[in-house]
Design an enzyme around this catalytic site. Sequence first.
Site, PDB file in Angstrom:
ATOM      1  N   GLY A  33       0.802  -1.222   0.000  1.00  0.00           N
ATOM      2  CA  GLY A  33       0.000   0.000   0.000  1.00  0.00           C
ATOM      3  C   GLY A  33       0.831   1.267   0.000  1.00  0.00           C
ATOM      4  N   TYR A  34       0.172   2.397   0.259  1.00  0.00           N
ATOM      5  CA  TYR A  34       0.748   3.738   0.129  1.00  0.00           C
ATOM      6  C   TYR A  34       1.325   3.852  -1.281  1.00  0.00           C
ATOM      7  CZ  TYR A  34       1.994   8.201   2.099  1.00  0.00           C
ATOM      8  OH  TYR A  34       2.035   9.536   2.371  1.00  0.00           O
ATOM      9  N   GLY A  38       5.586   3.926  -8.914  1.00  0.00           N
ATOM     10  CA  GLY A  38       6.282   2.634  -9.095  1.00  0.00           C
ATOM     11  C   GLY A  38       5.298   1.472  -9.044  1.00  0.00           C
ATOM     12  N   HIS A  39       4.441   1.485  -8.012  1.00  0.00           N
ATOM     13  CA  HIS A  39       3.425   0.429  -7.914  1.00  0.00           C
ATOM     14  C   HIS A  39       2.493   0.473  -9.132  1.00  0.00           C
ATOM     15  CE1 HIS A  39       4.125   1.280  -3.455  1.00  0.00           C
ATOM     16  NE2 HIS A  39       4.399   0.000  -3.540  1.00  0.00           N
ATOM     17  N   GLY A 175       8.662  -5.461  -8.723  1.00  0.00           N
ATOM     18  CA  GLY A 175       9.562  -4.382  -9.128  1.00  0.00           C
ATOM     19  C   GLY A 175      11.015  -4.781  -8.950  1.00  0.00           C
ATOM     20  N   ASP A 178      13.251  -3.860  -5.744  1.00  0.00           N
ATOM     21  CA  ASP A 178      13.594  -4.858  -4.728  1.00  0.00           C
ATOM     22  C   ASP A 178      14.195  -6.054  -5.469  1.00  0.00           C
ATOM     23  OD1 ASP A 178      12.104  -3.771  -2.111  1.00  0.00           O
ATOM     24  OD2 ASP A 178      10.906  -3.342  -3.875  1.00  0.00           O
ATOM     25  N   SER A 213       9.624   5.140  -3.413  1.00  0.00           N
ATOM     26  CA  SER A 213       9.424   4.190  -2.318  1.00  0.00           C
ATOM     27  C   SER A 213       8.390   4.777  -1.373  1.00  0.00           C
ATOM     28  CB  SER A 213      10.743   3.990  -1.566  1.00  0.00           C
ATOM     29  OG  SER A 213      10.491   3.389  -0.310  1.00  0.00           O
TER      30      SER A 213
HETATM   31  P1  AMP Z   1       6.046  -2.580  -1.558  1.00  0.00           P
HETATM   32  O1  AMP Z   1       4.693  -1.987  -1.425  1.00  0.00           O
HETATM   33  O2  AMP Z   1       7.150  -1.653  -1.205  1.00  0.00           O
HETATM   34  O3  AMP Z   1       6.146  -3.924  -0.900  1.00  0.00           O
HETATM   35  O4  AMP Z   1       6.261  -2.846  -3.107  1.00  0.00           O
HETATM   36  C1  AMP Z   1       5.347  -3.605  -3.851  1.00  0.00           C
HETATM   37  C2  AMP Z   1       5.916  -3.874  -5.210  1.00  0.00           C
HETATM   38  O5  AMP Z   1       6.185  -2.640  -5.867  1.00  0.00           O
HETATM   39  C3  AMP Z   1       7.255  -4.644  -5.158  1.00  0.00           C
HETATM   40  O6  AMP Z   1       7.288  -5.578  -6.222  1.00  0.00           O
HETATM   41  C4  AMP Z   1       8.255  -3.560  -5.346  1.00  0.00           C
HETATM   42  O7  AMP Z   1       9.473  -4.007  -5.913  1.00  0.00           O
HETATM   43  C5  AMP Z   1       7.519  -2.644  -6.312  1.00  0.00           C
HETATM   44  N1  AMP Z   1       8.084  -1.304  -6.268  1.00  0.00           N
HETATM   45  C6  AMP Z   1       8.254  -0.505  -5.192  1.00  0.00           C
HETATM   46  N2  AMP Z   1       8.859   0.643  -5.542  1.00  0.00           N
HETATM   47  C7  AMP Z   1       9.096   0.562  -6.871  1.00  0.00           C
HETATM   48  C8  AMP Z   1       9.705   1.422  -7.826  1.00  0.00           C
HETATM   49  N3  AMP Z   1      10.221   2.605  -7.489  1.00  0.00           N
HETATM   50  N4  AMP Z   1       9.774   1.009  -9.116  1.00  0.00           N
HETATM   51  C9  AMP Z   1       9.267  -0.199  -9.480  1.00  0.00           C
HETATM   52  N5  AMP Z   1       8.681  -1.052  -8.634  1.00  0.00           N
HETATM   53  C10 AMP Z   1       8.592  -0.682  -7.343  1.00  0.00           C
END
Ligand code: AMP
Length: 310
Positions: A33-34, A38-39, A175, A178, A213
């Site tokens: 979330g949030y 990127g998401h 993404g 990570d 992020s």
């Molecule tokens: P998270 O919510 O941080 O767990 O991220 C969820 C998904 O979004 C994961 O697959 C991350 O790698 C991807 N993600 C987060 N930030 C980015 C970004 N800046 N660019 C691409 N993918 C992202």
Amino acid sequence: MEPEVIRDKDSMRKWSRAMRSQGKTIGLVPTMGYLHEGHLSLVRQSLTLTDVTVVSIYVNPGQFSPTEDLSTYPSDFSGDLAKLAAISGGKVVVFNPKNLYDYGGETKKINDGGGGGGRVVSCVEEGGLGHETWIRVERLEKGLCGKSRPVFFRGVATIVTKLFNIVEPDVAVFGKKDYQQWRIIQRMVRDLDFGIEIVGSDIARERDGLAMSSRNVRLSDEERQRALSISRSLAMAKASVAEGKTSCAELKDMIIQQVVESAGRVDYVEIVDQETLEGVEEIKSGVVICVAAWFGTVRLIDNIEIDVSF
Ligand code: AMP
């Protein structure tokens, strides 16, 4: 229109199976979330690959140790729904379960360290939940972020497996931000014969280069400025490789120096093989340079892939 929100795992599985019986393919984008651009780029990519996309929004206690930032992890559920509503190009639903480790019935307090009897525990054990099955991708989980976050990847692999079993997707998009996580999930899917295609999506960056992020919101303006040293030094390292520099020690020193000069606290700077994630000394084939560093109380990660053909 805002996406439909599914809150429990039985309804989620039912929905997926109904889609499948209509001949539709299903994409999954797991998130905490949030949501940021990127998401959303992962969601758009998923929609190009499948008929319908499930975006899971779940902050997974299994990947946080009790000393980490689970309780302060940012959230804005209504904002997330609004951002997803603005995406065109296919049907999106949101899976937002309350607690994927609560199996009902009496909860016995189990806090024995978990992880095969080690002393480290996640917030799942700390919460006394009866969950005791964990997936470990033994070699890939050890280096990079695994060194300072020993329960992190076990938590990630386990929650992703649970989501795969609940949503039953055809494709799941992760993404490359990570990078180690993406490689671990790929390896897990290969090793355990999940019938799911894993797609890695490029890092979305702010205009000034900062990798997007959810944690960026916790940086002060000044810390955010200083944090640009990460993406800047990664880009400079890539340019140096293009000019013929292949010594990893020199490249790593250059990055460390820039981050430290910007008052960042380096967790690690590593140059590793893109697939095995093993450290290399001399760049001869495809590598990825990975950085983790603290600015204030925020730990940021970033990386850059370098494909070479000498
Ligand atoms: P998270 O919510 O941080 O767990 O991220 C969820 C998904 O979004 C994961 O697959 C991350 O790698 C991807 N993600 C987060 N930030 C980015 C970004 N800046 N660019 C691409 N993918 C992202």
